[in-house]
Design a protein around this motif. Structure first.
Motif, short mmCIF file in Angstrom:
data_model
loop_
_atom_site.label_atom_id
_atom_site.label_comp_id
_atom_site.label_asym_id
_atom_site.label_seq_id
_atom_site.Cartn_x
_atom_site.Cartn_y
_atom_site.Cartn_z
N TRP A 65 4.07 13.20 -13.04
CA TRP A 65 3.97 14.65 -12.85
C TRP A 65 4.72 15.02 -11.59
CZ3 TRP A 65 2.50 17.78 -16.57
CH2 TRP A 65 2.28 19.13 -16.28
N ASP A 66 5.51 16.09 -11.70
CA ASP A 66 6.33 16.45 -10.52
C ASP A 66 7.09 15.23 -10.01
OD1 ASP A 66 3.99 18.89 -9.07
OD2 ASP A 66 5.48 18.97 -10.70
N GLY A 67 7.61 14.41 -10.96
CA GLY A 67 8.47 13.28 -10.58
C GLY A 67 7.69 12.12 -9.96
N LYS A 68 6.37 12.23 -9.86
CA LYS A 68 5.59 11.13 -9.26
C LYS A 68 4.81 10.38 -10.33
CE LYS A 68 3.31 13.51 -5.91
NZ LYS A 68 3.91 14.83 -6.18
N GLN A 69 4.72 9.07 -10.18
CA GLN A 69 3.88 8.26 -11.08
C GLN A 69 2.43 8.49 -10.68
OE1 GLN A 69 5.11 4.17 -11.13
NE2 GLN A 69 6.95 4.61 -12.36
N ILE A 70 1.59 8.85 -11.63
CA ILE A 70 0.18 9.16 -11.36
C ILE A 70 -0.69 7.98 -11.78
CG2 ILE A 70 -1.67 10.82 -11.82
CD1 ILE A 70 0.74 12.12 -10.46
N GLY A 72 -4.25 5.72 -12.73
CA GLY A 72 -5.32 5.92 -13.70
C GLY A 72 -4.79 6.01 -15.12
N GLY A 73 -5.67 6.30 -16.06
CA GLY A 73 -5.27 6.40 -17.46
C GLY A 73 -4.34 7.58 -17.68
N GLY A 74 -3.32 7.38 -18.50
CA GLY A 74 -2.36 8.46 -18.77
C GLY A 74 -3.05 9.68 -19.34
N GLU A 75 -4.14 9.47 -20.08
CA GLU A 75 -4.85 10.57 -20.74
C GLU A 75 -5.64 11.41 -19.75
OE1 GLU A 75 -7.72 7.33 -20.21
OE2 GLU A 75 -5.59 7.42 -20.82
N TRP A 76 -5.71 10.95 -18.49
CA TRP A 76 -6.46 11.69 -17.46
C TRP A 76 -5.55 12.50 -16.54
CZ3 TRP A 76 -11.57 11.79 -15.13
CH2 TRP A 76 -12.59 11.36 -16.01
N ILE A 77 -4.25 12.60 -16.85
CA ILE A 77 -3.30 13.19 -15.91
C ILE A 77 -3.67 14.62 -15.51
CG2 ILE A 77 -1.64 14.12 -17.59
CD1 ILE A 77 0.55 12.81 -15.65
N MET A 78 -4.25 15.41 -16.40
CA MET A 78 -4.63 16.80 -16.06
C MET A 78 -5.60 16.81 -14.90
SD MET A 78 -6.25 19.64 -18.64
CE MET A 78 -6.85 21.23 -18.04
N GLU A 79 -6.51 15.80 -14.88
CA GLU A 79 -7.50 15.69 -13.80
C GLU A 79 -6.89 15.02 -12.58
OE1 GLU A 79 -11.12 14.59 -11.53
OE2 GLU A 79 -10.77 16.22 -12.96
N THR A 80 -6.24 13.87 -12.80
CA THR A 80 -5.77 13.06 -11.65
C THR A 80 -4.62 13.74 -10.93
OG1 THR A 80 -4.69 11.78 -13.40
CG2 THR A 80 -6.54 10.75 -12.31
N ALA A 81 -3.83 14.55 -11.63
CA ALA A 81 -2.73 15.26 -10.95
C ALA A 81 -3.14 16.70 -10.64
CB ALA A 81 -1.48 15.25 -11.84
N ARG A 82 -4.44 16.99 -10.84
CA ARG A 82 -4.96 18.33 -10.48
C ARG A 82 -4.09 19.43 -11.09
NH1 ARG A 82 -8.76 15.89 -9.57
NH2 ARG A 82 -9.77 15.26 -7.61
N ILE A 83 -3.90 19.38 -12.41
CA ILE A 83 -3.02 20.35 -13.08
C ILE A 83 -3.86 21.54 -13.56
CG2 ILE A 83 -1.33 20.68 -14.92
CD1 ILE A 83 -1.09 17.57 -15.02
N PRO A 84 -3.53 22.76 -13.11
CA PRO A 84 -4.29 23.94 -13.56
C PRO A 84 -4.18 24.11 -15.08
CG PRO A 84 -2.84 24.48 -11.72
CD PRO A 84 -2.43 23.11 -12.21
N VAL A 85 -5.19 24.68 -15.71
CA VAL A 85 -5.24 24.85 -17.17
C VAL A 85 -3.96 25.52 -17.69
CG1 VAL A 85 -6.42 26.02 -19.06
CG2 VAL A 85 -7.76 24.90 -17.26
N ASP A 301 -2.99 -1.17 -19.32
CA ASP A 301 -4.03 -0.61 -18.43
C ASP A 301 -4.28 0.86 -18.67
OD1 ASP A 301 -2.59 -2.67 -15.84
OD2 ASP A 301 -4.19 -3.10 -17.31
N THR A 302 -3.81 1.41 -19.77
CA THR A 302 -4.00 2.83 -20.03
C THR A 302 -4.35 3.07 -21.49
OG1 THR A 302 -2.99 5.03 -19.94
CG2 THR A 302 -1.53 3.18 -20.44
N TRP A 303 -5.16 4.12 -21.74
CA TRP A 303 -5.49 4.48 -23.12
C TRP A 303 -4.38 5.36 -23.69
CZ3 TRP A 303 -9.65 1.94 -25.01
CH2 TRP A 303 -10.57 1.43 -24.09
N GLY A 304 -4.04 6.41 -22.93
CA GLY A 304 -2.94 7.29 -23.35
C GLY A 304 -1.61 6.70 -22.88
N TYR A 305 -0.54 7.03 -23.57
CA TYR A 305 0.78 6.44 -23.29
C TYR A 305 1.25 6.72 -21.86
CZ TYR A 305 5.80 5.61 -23.44
OH TYR A 305 7.06 5.15 -23.14
N LYS A 306 1.72 5.66 -21.17
CA LYS A 306 2.36 5.78 -19.86
C LYS A 306 3.65 4.99 -19.95
CE LYS A 306 -0.06 5.86 -15.85
NZ LYS A 306 -0.99 5.42 -14.78
N SER A 307 4.75 5.64 -19.64
CA SER A 307 6.07 5.03 -19.88
C SER A 307 6.29 3.79 -19.03
CB SER A 307 7.15 6.05 -19.54
OG SER A 307 6.95 6.47 -18.19
N PHE A 308 5.55 3.68 -17.91
CA PHE A 308 5.85 2.56 -16.99
C PHE A 308 4.72 1.53 -16.91
CE2 PHE A 308 4.16 6.35 -15.03
CZ PHE A 308 3.07 5.88 -14.30
#
Ligand code: FHN
Length: 602
Positions: A65-70, A72-85, A301-308
């Protein structure tokens, strides 16, 4: 007149047959006998192996997100990257998995030897992978793809006789009556949404109804996200009744209700636990007799897809996990995280195909089997069927002699499961074990299965710990019986102990043979992490007790040995020693690695 009576009778029959569907909300699923429950659970218990699919909008950012690797699980990115709805919602406009092929996915699962598929109909981010009538935040209304992937999957599953099951998140970071207002910490453990019951009645239940009515019959409804402060036992029981009212033979996991003990996955005593427990990313160290459970696990190490994320488990590890789980009476739900194009990552495809090759030869030793009859087998695992033991040999005996400790039954025949001619292997029944002559090389390095047909019900005497010539009695964790709910034998990174001991009623028992009585110094080897020490415990044997207090050792694997006192054993023969909690002073007892009884005068 006659016609009126016939018409009246017809309406009456119709009412009786269709009543459940109409008043699903209030209808209690009929009280179920154990026999009826066993019939409902049979396909699932026999299946043992399923595919978990985590797929959704989160596969687009794929962990960045925003060019940074986040983290935790890829499926949690909305929470872990604090992305507004309103930011995250925009991903729906990009969701166009043109390479999605439901038939290909289902064939891949089938060829891997899997019998059911659990796909995320809706994960925590709230995006729906079907055409929901109560939401526009779904794959038809909000995404350019405009194809109902759950519809296509249900068709492919019917065609290939694979049971379709849905994962569904109770927690919803998008819905205004659920967690959306909790931004930026959607997964808060404090805040409660005052309108949550409206979310349940006007959104969650109607969607569950859509999924069952529109895509069912389903095999399993796999709830998740039940740890939110808004959810509780009442909601859980009500949801369970509601779902069984919609489809009486459906199976529902324990995450329908609160009370799960973390990633261990089992539900605390006394709480409503649905139909099966759900250990996550771990395998119980011992079976859980009489309890249905399913261990879900990622391939990386992730449930949702993470490219790296390329930290892939080996096929050997995955096959041995399946065997380990089946040998403990559980199911294995192995996950894939498809890309935003609808592609299952190649490393996952390779592993599914390789597992499938093993299952093609050895599936008989997994499907419809029961748990092992042995406490420990140093070279592998065991699964069972009536009159048959399947010995899963991970570590092949270099001397060509496989020792089966404690087996008392007469062996009718033993052969390699991979040998279609079932050529007999030479077998010797010794006093306390059976020895099978095996080929010098393991036919399959991952796991070679030997079929052992026995006379009668399995009879296994657990090797009793014997007193050494010098009078020492060594009590190792792997030989202990652990009685209780949480404490259990664990073997991690080459170290083993009795861990997860958080329930004060749990205790550890060793059974050993004494041939020289006397007074013994009692040595206990244990570990206790920072902040977890202080528990008072007692050692009990031959009607006597000594006590100890757990001291901090710095970590759960930094073991110390303490001499906690003397006890006398006055009788020769079989004896037991128990380690029990006297007073809990923190949330854990200790990680107990071993005990030793050293003759006092030594
Ligand atoms: O938060 C979820 C996670 O994303 C994933 O879905 C797993 C699968 O069992 N369950 C939750 C974590 O316990």
């Amino acid at each position: 007149m006659k016609n009126i009576i016939i018409a009246g009778l017809l309406i009456l029959i119709l009412a009786v047959v269709c009543l459940p569907l109409w008043s699903a909300d209030s209808k209690q699923p009929a009280a179920e006998t154990q026999k009826q429950k066993d019939a409902r659970m049979k396909w699932w218990r026999d299946a043992r192996f399923g595919l978990f699919i985590h797929w959704g909008l989160y596969s687009i950012p794929a962990g960045q997100w925003d060019g940074k690797q986040i983290g935790g699980g890829g499926e949690w990115i909305m929470e872990t990257a604090r992305i507004p709805v309103n930011e995250y919602e925009k991903l729906a406009g990009q969701f166009n998995p043109v390479k999605f092929d439901a038939d290909l996915w289902v064939r891949l699962a089938k060829e891997a030897g899997m019998k059911y598929i659990v796909i995320t109909s809706k994960h925590h981010d709230g995006f729906c992978l079907w055409d929901s009538k109560v939401s526009s935040y779904d794959i038809i209304d909000a995404a350019p793809f405009k194809r109902d992937v759950l519809k296509e999957l249900s068709k492919a599953c019917r065609k290939h006789k694979i049971k379709l099951c849905f994962y569904h998140s109770i927690m919803d970071w998008h819905h205004p009556d659920a967690q959306a207002p909790h931004y930026p910490t959607y997964n808060t453990s404090q805040k409660k949404n005052p309108n949550f019951s409206r979310y349940v009645e006007n959104y969650l239940k109607p969607q569950i109804n859509e999924l069952i009515a529109g895509y069912g019959p389903l095999g399993v409804l796999w709830f998740d996200g039940e740890w939110i402060p808004e959810w509780n036992q009442e909601y859980g029981k009500d949801m369970y009744r509601f779902v069984r009212g919609l489809q009486p033979d459906i199976i529902i996991n324990n995450r329908v209700s609160s009370g799960r003990m973390g990633l261990e996955g089992m539900t605390e005593e006394g709480s409503f636990s649905g139909d099966f427990g759900t250990p996550e990313q771990q395998i119980p160290s011992r079976g859980l007799p009489g309890v249905d459970w399913e261990s879900c696990m990622t391939m990386n190490d992730t449930w949702g897809y993470k490219s790296f994320d390329n930290d892939w488990k080996s096929t050997q590890q995955l096959v041995r996990n399946l065997v380990d789980i089946a040998s403990k009476g559980g199911n294995y739900l192995l996950n894939v995280g498809p890309t935003s194009e609808g592609i299952i990552p190649q490393p996952s495809v390779e592993r599914l195909k390789e597992i499938g090759q093993w299952m093609k030869v050895n599936g008989e030793s997994i499907y419809e089997t029961g748990p092992s009859v042995f406490k420990n087998l140093s070279w592998g695992r065991c699964t069972t069927k009536k009159g048959t033991l399947y010995l899963h040999v991970f570590d092949w005996p270099s001397d060509g002699k496989l020792n089966v400790p404690g087996l008392k039954n007469t062996v009718k025949k033993a052969y390699l499961l991979s040998d279609k001619r079932e050529k007999k292997l030479a077998v010797k029944n010794l006093e306390d074990s059976v020895v099978i002559d095996v080929p010098p090389e393991a036919p399959d390095k991952i796991d070679t299965v030997i079929v052992v047909q026995i006379k009668g019900e399995p009879q296994v005497v657990s090797p009793v710990i014997s007193q050494k010539a010098d009078g020492m009695i060594e009590l190792l964790a792997r030989d202990a019986d652990v009685v209780g709910l949480t404490a259990r034998y664990e073997f991690v990174d080459g170290k083993d102990d009795i861990g997860y001991w958080t329930n004060p009623a749990d205790y550890v028992r060793w059974t050993f043979k004494v041939n020289k009585t006397g007074t013994f110094d009692i040595h206990i080897t244990y570990a206790s992490d920072r902040g977890a020490a202080g528990c008072e415990y007692i050692i009990e044997t031959d009607g006597q007790q000594v006590g100890g207090t757990v001291k901090e050792t710095g970590s759960w694997t930094n073991y110390v040995t303490e001499n906690i006192g003397r006890l006398s054993i006055s009788k020769t023969g079989v004896c037991t020693l128990d380690v029990k909690v006297k007073k809990m002073s923190s949330w854990a007892v200790m990680s107990l690695q071993s005990g030793k009884l050293a003759p006092a005068d030594k």
